[in-house]
Structure formats: structure tokens, C-alpha cells
Design a protein around this motif. Sequence first.
Motif, PDB file in Angstrom:
ATOM      1  N   PHE A 113      34.614  -7.656 -23.811  1.00 45.34           N
ATOM      2  CA  PHE A 113      34.901  -7.907 -22.563  1.00 45.34           C
ATOM      3  C   PHE A 113      36.093  -9.294 -22.705  1.00 45.34           C
ATOM      4  O   PHE A 113      36.617  -9.500 -22.204  1.00 45.34           O
ATOM      5  CB  PHE A 113      33.521  -8.562 -21.770  1.00 45.34           C
ATOM      6  N   LEU A 114      35.363 -10.022 -23.727  1.00 50.71           N
ATOM      7  CA  LEU A 114      36.240 -11.449 -24.045  1.00 50.71           C
ATOM      8  C   LEU A 114      37.901 -11.076 -24.584  1.00 50.71           C
ATOM      9  O   LEU A 114      38.659 -11.816 -24.203  1.00 50.71           O
ATOM     10  CB  LEU A 114      35.591 -11.997 -25.169  1.00 50.71           C
ATOM     11  N   TYR A 115      37.767 -10.015 -25.286  1.00 51.41           N
ATOM     12  CA  TYR A 115      39.329  -9.347 -25.446  1.00 51.41           C
ATOM     13  C   TYR A 115      40.207  -9.439 -24.117  1.00 51.41           C
ATOM     14  O   TYR A 115      41.308  -9.917 -24.548  1.00 51.41           O
ATOM     15  CB  TYR A 115      39.285  -8.060 -26.118  1.00 51.41           C
ATOM     16  N   GLY A 116      39.785  -9.032 -23.091  1.00 53.79           N
ATOM     17  CA  GLY A 116      40.499  -9.077 -21.990  1.00 53.79           C
ATOM     18  C   GLY A 116      40.444 -10.041 -21.243  1.00 53.79           C
ATOM     19  O   GLY A 116      41.279 -10.752 -20.537  1.00 53.79           O
ATOM     20  N   ILE A 117      39.400 -10.966 -21.273  1.00 53.47           N
ATOM     21  CA  ILE A 117      39.014 -12.304 -20.631  1.00 53.47           C
ATOM     22  C   ILE A 117      40.090 -13.406 -21.040  1.00 53.47           C
ATOM     23  O   ILE A 117      40.753 -14.051 -20.435  1.00 53.47           O
ATOM     24  CB  ILE A 117      37.722 -12.717 -20.717  1.00 53.47           C
ATOM     25  N   LYS A 118      40.065 -13.338 -22.386  1.00 55.84           N
ATOM     26  CA  LYS A 118      40.984 -14.504 -23.040  1.00 55.84           C
ATOM     27  C   LYS A 118      42.526 -14.468 -22.533  1.00 55.84           C
ATOM     28  O   LYS A 118      43.038 -15.302 -21.980  1.00 55.84           O
ATOM     29  CB  LYS A 118      41.047 -14.433 -24.525  1.00 55.84           C
ATOM     30  N   PRO A 119      43.179 -13.275 -22.435  1.00 55.06           N
ATOM     31  CA  PRO A 119      44.794 -13.375 -22.042  1.00 55.06           C
ATOM     32  C   PRO A 119      44.574 -13.452 -20.408  1.00 55.06           C
ATOM     33  O   PRO A 119      45.678 -14.247 -20.011  1.00 55.06           O
ATOM     34  CB  PRO A 119      45.180 -12.145 -22.302  1.00 55.06           C
ATOM     35  N   ALA A 120      43.726 -13.198 -19.624  1.00 57.48           N
ATOM     36  CA  ALA A 120      43.692 -13.470 -18.293  1.00 57.48           C
ATOM     37  C   ALA A 120      43.283 -14.888 -17.928  1.00 57.48           C
ATOM     38  O   ALA A 120      44.064 -15.535 -17.162  1.00 57.48           O
ATOM     39  CB  ALA A 120      42.275 -12.688 -17.719  1.00 57.48           C
ATOM     40  N   VAL A 121      42.647 -15.670 -18.795  1.00 61.15           N
ATOM     41  CA  VAL A 121      42.400 -17.017 -18.665  1.00 61.15           C
ATOM     42  C   VAL A 121      43.719 -17.576 -19.148  1.00 61.15           C
ATOM     43  O   VAL A 121      44.150 -18.932 -18.417  1.00 61.15           O
ATOM     44  CB  VAL A 121      41.265 -17.514 -19.486  1.00 61.15           C
TER      45      VAL A 121
END
Length: 397
Positions: A113-121
Motif C-alpha cells: 500500500f505504501l508503494y502507491g501512497i508515497k507517489p500520491a503524497v
Amino acid sequence: MNLSPLFELAQVFLKLGIIGFGGPAAHIAMMEDEVVHRRQWLTQEQFLDLVGATNLIPGPNSTEMAIHIGYIYAGGLGLIVAGTCFVVPAVLMTAALAWGYVQFGELPQVYPFLYGIKPAVLAVIFTALWRLGKKAVKSRELLMIAIATAMAVWFGVNEVFALLLGGLLGAVWLNWRTQPTLSAWLFGLTLSQTPNSLSPVPPVTSETVPLWKLGLFFLKVGSVLYGSGYVLIAFLQGQLVDEFGWLTQQQLLDAVAMGQVTPGPLLTTATFIGYVIGGFPGAIVSTLGITLPSFLFVLILNPWIPRLRSRQWTSAFLDAINVSAVALMAVVTVQLAVSTLQINFIGLPLWTALLGIDWIAAVIAAIAAIFALVWRINAAWLVLGGAIAGWLVNRLL
């Protein structure tokens, strides 16, 4: 008494505390979207003034921003409600993870989940940087101050020192620019002075470290700590591991990992450490110790901000501080982009470096940025979309 402003504050900052991945820059970006653009509680200039002010005092910047906003919107009770609601979700999550860590020696698999959250952030931060930068850069002089501050921080100058230097330079230069000889001399003089794998370790027992010592230590940290989360990590390493021996190196690394995989301010690292050392009582006193100074600092500083803005010299100082704070945010954004997209230009031909970029993360960031800038999609939906994208990528690849 009208309680609706307090309920509004609780609603906003509980949400931000739950979705606030990505560190202080991301938190401030989300707050800017909520309180300036969506709810219009503050003007862009007021928000910038708060950003500049929080960079001048010790403590976690994003938590202090929440406290400032609460105080402006609903007075003393608003100060307490906003700060508490922003911190509590992350504290509860971290305490639960700390309990699982001590009991079972492992953590949930959240990295897909963090893999996608980081670029969104990253996209959320870029959007706020774009908006704040357009408002902060009011003149060519302020643009030059921003560039000088960013370069100084990039090459290792302490953030607080660079920020103060930018503010002092602005106060002098913007007020004396009608006298070019003196301005140029002062400008030159000022610049010349610019210098995963987690494995459990048996926890320290509560008898080893008295609770009052633990609380006093984190009270000191919250009272004197400047800079980014990396400064906090260095401070904890030097004191808790090397000097006091309260934690092992592995336990500190695990505590830092907790600050990365949970939303909210990085100060919840203190919650994890407190639990490992002293159980739930240790988590409570550590969290209270590191957060209480921020409430006090904001209570003292906030009434002075309008007074600074109302005077010519201090208004110029505040403008320069604000644009310097935006410059710091720009440096953080670049550093996050390098880390998130795995950019490595050092010693590599340009085409080789470009091939090495994580293009899937780059596409997620680009799509999120377009949704944020063009359609003004709320940061909560961007974070949720990023998490889903990260999970899908992990399942497919």
C-alpha cells in the motif's frame, strides 16, 4: 457557547491524522488544501505566515500548524481540539503496532500500500508547493532569497540557520532596496557568512527506566528539537542508544520504521519507543512529553504574528521567512522525489539514469498531480487511490 467550530476542527484534523502519510511537508500540504481552499478559514497569506512561524520554533512543524489553525479558528479550546485530534489517530495506531511488535515480533505487511501512497503524497506536496510558491514569491528579491535558501540547505546548511538568514536578509534588503549601494553591500556580507526487515528484541522493562525520566527526556526533546524528522532520529540515536542505553540499535530502527508506516506526525516514534521501554504507561508519558511544548509555544507565539505583519520591517522579515520556508519545502519535495522515484544521476549517463527511474511510481505521481491541480481532488481520495494502485501493482507484478 457555540460548539460547531470545535466539531468542524475535530472532523478535519481527525481525517488529516488518519490519512496524513508522508511527513511534515505532506501534512502541511493537506492542511493548506483543507483550510485555505476548501473551507477558507485562512487566507493564503495567513497560512504562509503560520508556516514561516512554525519553522522558527522547536517542535514538530505539522503538529504546530494544526494547533495554530485551531487557535485562530476557535480560540483556546480550538487549539487543544485541533492538536489532539491530529495526533491521536497516529498515536493509537502506533501503540497498537508496538503492542504487536512486543508480543509477536512482526508487523502487518503494509508496504504494497505504501508503494502507491508515497507517489500520491508526492503529488499532494507538489500541488501545495505550487500554490504557496505563487503566493510567497511576490518580487524578484524574494525569488532570489528563496533560491539562495534552497541552495544553502541543499548543500548542508542547517535549516533553521538558513531560514533565519533568509528572514534577516529580506528584512534589510526589502526595506533598503531604495539605497542600492547599501543593499548590495549587506547582501554580499550576509551571503559571505553562510556556512526493513524487522526483528524483535526483548523490550526494556519499566523498572529499568522510571516513567518520570522517560517523560522528562521527551519533554526536553519537544522543547529544543529543530529541523526535520531526520534530526529527531539523530538525536534519539545519540541519547537513547549511545548515551543512556535505553534502546538497542535494532529497536530504534524499528521505531523509525513505525514513524514511516503510520500516518500523522513522526513524533509518534516517541509513542513506540515509550511502549517498548515502559509499556502503555511509557507510551503515554513519552507522547505527552514530546507534544506538550508545542501547545505552549503556539499559545505564546500566535498573538504576535499579526503584529509582525502590521509593521514595515517585521512584515518584510515575515515575507522573507515565508519564501524561505517554501524553499525548504521545495528541497524536501526534490529529496522525496529522488527517493520515491529512485532517481540516481550520480556517475551515470543521463539515459541510464532515466531508465533506472521507477516509472510506475512516476505515473502514479503524475496522475495524482493532474487530479489535484486540474480537478482539485481532495488529498484523502488521492491517498486512497494511491494505496489501491500500490496494491494492484503488487498483485499484478
